[in-house]
Design a protein around this motif. Structure first.
Motif, PDB file in Angstrom:
ATOM      1  N   VAL A 138       0.749  -1.001  -0.080  1.00  0.00           N
ATOM      2  CA  VAL A 138      -0.009  -0.083  -0.115  1.00  0.00           C
ATOM      3  C   VAL A 138       0.695   1.202   0.044  1.00  0.00           C
ATOM      4  O   VAL A 138       1.735   1.526   0.643  1.00  0.00           O
ATOM      5  CB  VAL A 138      -0.876   0.086   1.364  1.00  0.00           C
ATOM      6  CG1 VAL A 138      -1.819   1.404   1.205  1.00  0.00           C
ATOM      7  CG2 VAL A 138      -1.946  -1.012   1.089  1.00  0.00           C
ATOM      8  N   LEU A 139       0.482   2.018  -1.018  1.00  0.00           N
ATOM      9  CA  LEU A 139       1.376   3.418  -1.024  1.00  0.00           C
ATOM     10  C   LEU A 139       0.622   4.565  -0.236  1.00  0.00           C
ATOM     11  O   LEU A 139       1.018   5.360   0.334  1.00  0.00           O
ATOM     12  CB  LEU A 139       1.582   3.821  -2.556  1.00  0.00           C
ATOM     13  CG  LEU A 139       2.414   3.013  -3.167  1.00  0.00           C
ATOM     14  CD1 LEU A 139       2.478   3.197  -4.701  1.00  0.00           C
ATOM     15  CD2 LEU A 139       3.778   2.875  -2.714  1.00  0.00           C
ATOM     16  N   ASP A 140      -0.939   4.257  -0.467  1.00  0.00           N
ATOM     17  CA  ASP A 140      -1.807   4.881   0.329  1.00  0.00           C
ATOM     18  C   ASP A 140      -3.081   4.894  -0.121  1.00  0.00           C
ATOM     19  O   ASP A 140      -3.405   4.071  -0.831  1.00  0.00           O
ATOM     20  CB  ASP A 140      -1.613   6.621  -0.081  1.00  0.00           C
ATOM     21  CG  ASP A 140      -1.884   7.461   1.141  1.00  0.00           C
ATOM     22  OD1 ASP A 140      -2.522   7.078   2.082  1.00  0.00           O
ATOM     23  OD2 ASP A 140      -1.686   8.802   1.309  1.00  0.00           O
ATOM     24  N   ALA A 141      -4.051   5.359   0.785  1.00  0.00           N
ATOM     25  CA  ALA A 141      -5.449   4.933   0.621  1.00  0.00           C
ATOM     26  C   ALA A 141      -6.302   6.211   1.030  1.00  0.00           C
ATOM     27  O   ALA A 141      -5.924   7.109   1.924  1.00  0.00           O
ATOM     28  CB  ALA A 141      -6.031   3.999   1.511  1.00  0.00           C
ATOM     29  N   ALA A 142      -7.481   6.437   0.105  1.00  0.00           N
ATOM     30  CA  ALA A 142      -8.293   7.387   0.378  1.00  0.00           C
ATOM     31  C   ALA A 142      -8.721   7.239   1.930  1.00  0.00           C
ATOM     32  O   ALA A 142      -9.149   8.612   2.701  1.00  0.00           O
ATOM     33  CB  ALA A 142      -9.421   7.565  -0.253  1.00  0.00           C
ATOM     34  N   ARG A 143      -9.053   6.181   2.488  1.00  0.00           N
ATOM     35  CA  ARG A 143      -9.521   6.114   3.920  1.00  0.00           C
ATOM     36  C   ARG A 143      -8.345   5.047   4.322  1.00  0.00           C
ATOM     37  O   ARG A 143      -8.650   3.819   4.420  1.00  0.00           O
ATOM     38  CB  ARG A 143     -10.662   5.656   3.984  1.00  0.00           C
ATOM     39  CG  ARG A 143     -11.807   6.636   3.441  1.00  0.00           C
ATOM     40  CD  ARG A 143     -13.150   5.937   3.579  1.00  0.00           C
ATOM     41  NE  ARG A 143     -14.321   7.170   3.103  1.00  0.00           N
ATOM     42  CZ  ARG A 143     -15.525   6.822   3.126  1.00  0.00           C
ATOM     43  NH1 ARG A 143     -15.936   5.635   3.585  1.00  0.00           N
ATOM     44  NH2 ARG A 143     -16.378   7.785   2.832  1.00  0.00           N
ATOM     45  N   ARG A 144      -7.476   5.678   5.189  1.00  0.00           N
ATOM     46  CA  ARG A 144      -6.601   4.797   5.855  1.00  0.00           C
ATOM     47  C   ARG A 144      -7.084   3.885   7.008  1.00  0.00           C
ATOM     48  O   ARG A 144      -8.000   4.466   7.560  1.00  0.00           O
ATOM     49  CB  ARG A 144      -5.138   5.499   6.394  1.00  0.00           C
ATOM     50  CG  ARG A 144      -4.694   6.302   5.272  1.00  0.00           C
ATOM     51  CD  ARG A 144      -3.272   6.952   6.076  1.00  0.00           C
ATOM     52  NE  ARG A 144      -2.594   7.682   5.021  1.00  0.00           N
ATOM     53  CZ  ARG A 144      -1.597   8.408   5.120  1.00  0.00           C
ATOM     54  NH1 ARG A 144      -1.020   8.421   6.491  1.00  0.00           N
ATOM     55  NH2 ARG A 144      -0.737   8.793   4.217  1.00  0.00           N
ATOM     56  N   VAL A 145      -6.841   2.572   7.244  1.00  0.00           N
ATOM     57  CA  VAL A 145      -7.410   1.766   7.810  1.00  0.00           C
ATOM     58  C   VAL A 145      -6.350   1.193   8.959  1.00  0.00           C
ATOM     59  O   VAL A 145      -5.405   0.469   8.292  1.00  0.00           O
ATOM     60  CB  VAL A 145      -8.205   0.542   7.287  1.00  0.00           C
ATOM     61  CG1 VAL A 145      -8.727  -0.397   8.352  1.00  0.00           C
ATOM     62  CG2 VAL A 145      -9.408   1.028   6.239  1.00  0.00           C
ATOM     63  N   THR A 146      -6.293   1.672  10.237  1.00  0.00           N
ATOM     64  CA  THR A 146      -5.365   1.213  11.200  1.00  0.00           C
ATOM     65  C   THR A 146      -5.523  -0.053  11.686  1.00  0.00           C
ATOM     66  O   THR A 146      -6.743  -0.465  11.818  1.00  0.00           O
ATOM     67  CB  THR A 146      -4.993   2.238  12.006  1.00  0.00           C
ATOM     68  OG1 THR A 146      -6.063   2.312  12.928  1.00  0.00           O
ATOM     69  CG2 THR A 146      -4.771   3.655  11.413  1.00  0.00           C
ATOM     70  N   PRO A 147      -4.559  -0.805  12.364  1.00  0.00           N
ATOM     71  CA  PRO A 147      -4.791  -2.089  13.101  1.00  0.00           C
ATOM     72  C   PRO A 147      -5.945  -1.826  14.356  1.00  0.00           C
ATOM     73  O   PRO A 147      -6.755  -2.889  14.418  1.00  0.00           O
ATOM     74  CB  PRO A 147      -3.652  -2.298  13.745  1.00  0.00           C
ATOM     75  CG  PRO A 147      -2.374  -1.752  12.867  1.00  0.00           C
ATOM     76  CD  PRO A 147      -3.203  -0.464  12.412  1.00  0.00           C
ATOM     77  N   GLU A 148      -6.077  -0.548  14.837  1.00  0.00           N
ATOM     78  CA  GLU A 148      -7.139  -0.317  15.881  1.00  0.00           C
ATOM     79  C   GLU A 148      -8.478  -0.211  15.104  1.00  0.00           C
ATOM     80  O   GLU A 148      -9.504  -0.579  15.837  1.00  0.00           O
ATOM     81  CB  GLU A 148      -6.842   0.984  16.578  1.00  0.00           C
ATOM     82  CG  GLU A 148      -5.454   0.876  17.586  1.00  0.00           C
ATOM     83  CD  GLU A 148      -4.297   1.095  16.560  1.00  0.00           C
ATOM     84  OE1 GLU A 148      -4.223   1.579  15.275  1.00  0.00           O
ATOM     85  OE2 GLU A 148      -3.180   0.986  16.859  1.00  0.00           O
ATOM     86  N   MET A 149      -8.375  -0.045  13.964  1.00  0.00           N
ATOM     87  CA  MET A 149      -9.827   0.219  13.314  1.00  0.00           C
ATOM     88  C   MET A 149     -10.314  -1.017  12.843  1.00  0.00           C
ATOM     89  O   MET A 149     -11.505  -1.385  12.659  1.00  0.00           O
ATOM     90  CB  MET A 149      -9.981   1.354  12.203  1.00  0.00           C
ATOM     91  CG  MET A 149      -9.341   2.435  12.623  1.00  0.00           C
ATOM     92  SD  MET A 149      -8.802   3.731  11.184  1.00  0.00           S
ATOM     93  CE  MET A 149     -10.239   3.835  10.206  1.00  0.00           C
TER      94      MET A 149
END
Length: 567
Positions: A138-149
């Motif tokens: 992943v280079l980037d995402a419109a909506r980043r999803v973290t491990p907490e999410m």
């Protein structure tokens, strides 16, 4: 209607014919969930839009315009760094009709050369747009999803891309009797057991095949099940080929559903891409319009509540100010009875020769008679001065309420976002709203021609109707002496002008009055009083709010609200 897997397959086939091989010349991001790629191929320029908006996740080419932020978001900058100048090698759908579209981009000539993939996940509130390198990082995402999410997958720069959880459903093109459950309504079985089939598509497929949605599978023989599987696979292939993309509308004329096959009566489009563009552009436009309308109405209603509370307070103050003569009489009574008033006394009983009654005058026991009299005279002077000022303030507040009620009516009558943007700009200029800094500066009111409603009376005389305060002001400026002006009496409404300076036939006058009643707050009344006068009897006081006029020498006519065919 969301895009399901079958229609995404049809859409991808349509998009591939249009964008594969195209170069990416421009990348923009109108909002946090939407990207816009300007593509060029064989002397043709197209715009490809991809959005992970929870309400309208989609991907298609478009001709619609979009407002852009002054500063591009970070995701847009990352996309430009890795994709700008590249060529679209392919566009494809994820396996098993998953709701994800993969765009493969090749770009060479610098340190960022190589293959990049843009993954558009079209999954309702879980939609996303993810940029990957050649290794799937992943280079980037419109909506980043973290491990907490999320415990299932992470979508942050540097993480390895993991696709959404599989649906574990049957590919409808490979349908076999053994893949069917023992019982259940056909529609629910299609939705629950087969990949790529949403509720609307399930209804459409069953109508194509001549089955009732509620037919229980348990009542079908083995032969009937085999026939269902064969026909379902055939119908799904037909949907994917999208031979007749069709748009359906609801009772209010808004887009409601779309299909790749013309099973229900509707509007036909040349391609699935064109159909999806028309559907989502119009649906989103309606949603944006209604959201803006609701926000402006809340703003106006809040201002009306504040003005109403202020009016009540002003009227209460005026009632107290009207007691000024009494305050003066109390001071006079104290002065005339000074010889009998001792300090410490709480009241004075004084005979009023004008009314023949004994009046009780309250006294401050801490003050002497002279100080008590002066205290009442000071209150008298203050109340007298306040009375005149309060009368002016009350009139000002009443005019403000009338203006806000007119704006509220204009909001109800607005047909599109452009009309609402003009009203918002008016509210900014009047101090009710703050200027927006989120988008590039919009055109100011007055930069585009007025779009009055135009009618022609039965006598062939033009009649113009203003739809906003700005248009009402423009009509006033453009009016010639001798024309007829009409407005619903004592209620918010549009300004109506009969564009004729001579004698106006009674029938035309009645039709114009009916229009004034129709475009007013009393539209649903059986009879409405409408004032009318010649335009030379109109005036706009200096400093008055938009759409506010003063008129004289008016006459009143009672009519039933009605509308004429628009010219």
């Amino acid at each position: 209607m969301p895009l399901d897997g079958l229609h995404i397959a049809a859409l991808v086939d349509s998009l591939a014919a249009r964008v594969e091989g195209a170069s990416i010349q421009r990348i923009q991001q109108p909002d946090h969930s939407t990207i816009l790629l300007t593509l060029h191929r064989q002397s043709v320029t197209k715009k490809l839009i991809a959005s992970c908006d929870p309400q309208f996740p989609r991907i298609h080419t478009t001709t619609a315009s979009h407002d852009m932020p002054v500063e591009p978001p970070q995701f847009c900058l990352v996309l430009r760094k890795h994709l700008l100048g590249g060529h679209i090698v392919s566009i494809s759908q994820a396996d098993d009709f998953e709701r994800a579209v993969w765009i493969t981009v090749e770009r060479g000539g610098d340190l960022q050369q190589g293959i990049k993939r843009l993954v558009c996940e079209i999954m309702g509130r879980h939609s996303n747009i993810v940029l990957l390198d050649e290794e799937g990082i992943v280079l980037d995402a419109a909506r980043r999803v973290t491990p907490e999410m999320s415990t299932y997958r992470t979508l942050v720069p540097g993480s390895r891309y993991a696709p959404p959880p599989p649906q574990d459903k049957v590919n409808p093109l490979l349908c076999e009797p053994r893949s069917l459950p023992g019982s259940g309504a056909l529609k629910e079985i299609l939705i629950r057991n087969f990949a790529g089939i949403g509720p609307s598509t399930a209804s459409m497929l069953l109508k194509m095949l001549g089955y009732d949605e509620m037919t229980d599978l348990a009542q079908m023989s083995q032969e009937a099940r085999e026939h269902l599987c064969r026909e379902l696979s055939r119908a799904c292939r037909t949907v994917i080929s999208a031979p007749s993309p069709t748009l359906l509308r609801d009772g209010e004329g808004r887009p409601s559903e779309f299909f790749g096959v013309s099973v229900f009566p509707g509007e036909l489009y040349p391609s699935m891409d064109d159909l999806v563009d028309a559907f989502f552009t119009e649906r989103r436009h309606h949603q944006v319009t209604e959201t803006l309308r609701a926000a402006l109405k809340r703003m106006v209603h809040d201002a009306m509540e504040k003005a109403s509370r202020r009016l009540v307070a002003q009227q209460s103050d005026l009632a107290r100010a009207n007691e000024a003569p009494t305050l003066k009489s109390y001071g006079d009574a104290i002065l005339s009875s000074m010889h009998s008033i001792q300090k410490g006394r709480k009241c004075l009983h004084w005979y009023d020769f004008q009314t023949g009654e004994t009046v009780e005058v309250p006294l401050d026991p801490a003050l002497g008679p002279t100080e008590n009299a002066q205290r009442y005279f000071r209150k008298y002077k203050k109340a007298k001065a306040a009375k005149d000022e309060l009368a002016r303030q009350i009139e000002k507040t009443r005019l403000e309420l009338a203006y806000l009620e007119q704006v509220d009516l204009c909001l109800d009558a607005s047909e599109n976002e452009a009309d609402l943007v003009e009203i918002r700009q008016e509210l900014v200029e009047q101090g009710y709203a703050k200027p927006s800094c989120k988008t590039q500066r919009r055109k100011q009111i007055g930069t585009r021609p007025a779009r009055y409603l135009r009618f022609t009376s039965s006598d062939g005389i033009p009649i113009l109707v203003g739809r906003s305060n700005w248009e009402n002001d423009m009509l006033f400026k453009e009016a010639r002496p001798g024309e007829i002006w009409l407005h619903a009496k004592d209620i918010p409404g549009a300004h109506v002008y009969v564009k004729h300076t001579g004698e106006v036939p009674d029938r035309t006058l009645e039709e114009a009055a009916a229009l004034a009643a129709y475009f007013s707050r009393a539209r649903n009344s059986s009879k409405v009083a409408v004032d009318y006068t010649r335009t030379q009897c109109l005036s706009k006081p200096p400093g008055s709010r938009p759409g506010m006029l003063v008129y004289r020498q008016q006459r009143t006519i009672m009519v039933s609200p009605a509308i004429l065919p628009e010219s």
